[in-house]
Design a protein around this motif. Structure first.
Motif, PDB file in Angstrom:
ATOM      1  N   HIS A  90      -2.383  60.448 118.673  1.00  0.00           N
ATOM      2  CA  HIS A  90      -1.935  61.124 119.891  1.00  0.00           C
ATOM      3  C   HIS A  90      -0.463  61.539 119.737  1.00  0.00           C
ATOM      4  N   PRO A  91      -0.081  62.734 120.215  1.00  0.00           N
ATOM      5  CA  PRO A  91       1.303  63.207 120.050  1.00  0.00           C
ATOM      6  C   PRO A  91       2.360  62.229 120.541  1.00  0.00           C
TER       7      PRO A  91
ATOM      8  N   GLY B  35      -0.180  62.991 113.590  1.00  0.00           N
ATOM      9  CA  GLY B  35      -0.197  63.676 114.879  1.00  0.00           C
ATOM     10  C   GLY B  35      -0.553  65.142 114.761  1.00  0.00           C
TER      11      GLY B  35
ATOM     12  N   GLY C 182      -4.131  65.706 114.186  1.00  0.00           N
ATOM     13  CA  GLY C 182      -4.999  65.291 115.282  1.00  0.00           C
ATOM     14  C   GLY C 182      -5.527  63.883 115.195  1.00  0.00           C
TER      15      GLY C 182
ATOM     16  N   PRO D  50      -1.867  70.593 118.194  1.00  0.00           N
ATOM     17  CA  PRO D  50      -1.073  69.382 118.439  1.00  0.00           C
ATOM     18  C   PRO D  50       0.322  69.417 117.826  1.00  0.00           C
TER      19      PRO D  50
END
Length: 356
Positions: free
Chosen positions: A331-332, A325, A328, A263
């Motif tokens: 969410h990016p 982020g 994890g 991510p």
């Protein structure tokens, strides 16, 4: 059309912008220089030349990192000066809203933001390879270990035990060649590889195994030297080690697609999308602190302190969301955009509270 009032406001703001840029970049340079002082001393007679060469290349990086704070601090100096002379009050008494008064500052900040974006997306990636080579030669260890690189156009996968950035040499090389259906065609192992340019590495002590339908086809081919053409270049060897600041948005997107399970790169990609707006958000949130409190707009020290608190708060939230982020937990897209959206909301609420 630019009015006389707009010109007057810009006459106060633009010189402050350049003065703040000079001061903040100077402070950043001095602090960084002191941190690297021992490394420079070890260079002896070459220290002055190497330091000048490195910081000349590093200047666009400093501009990219410091541009949003520069925009806000310069606006703070300009607005505090106007407020102390009661000029802001006179403009509002003449029927101008705070939005209209600040419009020329926002317009100039927007123009400079696009220039900063061009610096970030075009100049920094172009200088990245030379900057990292210079930094490695001057300050860092030159060797990277355990590298995995793909040449998708030619169906090649590289695994390299060690790569020397300065000499541009690979050691402990294993190359897997595949066809369009990703079936194994050959493997190469080599003791060492040297970049010679024109998409070519010179490999020494090479052993090649050919395969057909996943079965080895004898004989084993052994060569003392081999000119091996590939799209993998020296910059690809250290791309994953590179500071994300030096990678363009398209580069970050490419890395995120190649490593969908990681991510890190999507987070940096979405954070980069917010870059052109950060300086404007700083203005949106910072100016109410200066103009909305009588004590702050009359005292330069308190006003600049409030601005620094706004900048610090933004970067704390940004680092917090980025870490969530990368690990994890967020969410990016949220990790990249949440700080900006929170501070936009805060700025709009403050302007509404001021009755602008």
């Amino acid at each position: 059309m630019i009015s006389r009032l707009d010109k007057y406001i810009l006459f106060n703001y633009i010189p402050a912008l350049f003065v703040c840029a000079f001061v903040l970049i100077g402070v950043y340079l001095v602090v960084d220089l002191f941190q690297k002082f021992d490394d420079l001393l070890a260079l002896g007679d070459r220290a002055l030349f190497m330091a000048f060469n490195y910081y000349a290349l590093f200047l666009p990086v400093m501009i990219a990192k410091l541009f949003p704070p520069i925009v806000l601090i310069a606006a703070g100096f300009s607005l505090i000066r106007l407020a102390k002379n009661n000029e802001i009050m006179a403009m509002q008494a003449a029927g101008l809203s705070l939005y209209r008064i600040l419009l020329p500052i926002f317009v100039v900040a927007t123009l400079f933001s696009f220039m900063a974006l061009a610096n970030q997306e075009l100049l920094l990636p172009a200088l990245a390879d030379k900057l990292e080579r210079t930094r490695t030669i001057t300050f860092d260890e030159s060797e990277i270990k355990d590298i995995f690189v793909e040449d998708q156009d030619n169906g090649l996968v590289f695994r390299v035990a060690r790569y020397d950035i300065v000499d541009e040499t690979m050691k402990g090389i294993f190359i897997l060649g595949m066809d369009k259906e990703e079936k194994k065609m050959f493997t190469l192992s080599a003791k060492e590889g040297k970049w010679i340019g024109k998409d070519t590495w010179y490999l020494s002590d090479v052993t090649r195994h050919n395969y057909k339908e996943r079965n080895w086809v004898p004989p084993v081919i052994i060569e003392k030297g081999l000119f091996f053409k590939t799209n993998v270049r020296p910059e690809d060897m250290r791309r994953e080690e590179r500071d994300p600041t030096l990678i363009s948005m398209m580069g970050l997107l490419d890395l995120s697609q190649k490593q969908p399970e990681n991510p890190k790169y999507p987070v940096f990609f979405y954070s980069r999308m917010t870059y052109p707006f950060v300086s404007l958000v700083f203005l949106l949130l910072g100016t109410p602190f200066i103009l909305g409190f009588e004590t702050l707009k009359r005292n330069l020290f308190l006003g600049i302190s409030a601005i620094l608190c706004v900048i610090g708060a933004f970067f704390v939230v940004t680092v917090f969301c980025t870490n969530l982020g990368v690990t994890g937990y967020l969410h990016p897209i949220l990790a990249g955009w949440t700080p900006l959206l929170l501070f936009i909301l805060g700025g709009l609420l403050l302007f509404d509270w001021m009755g602008a």
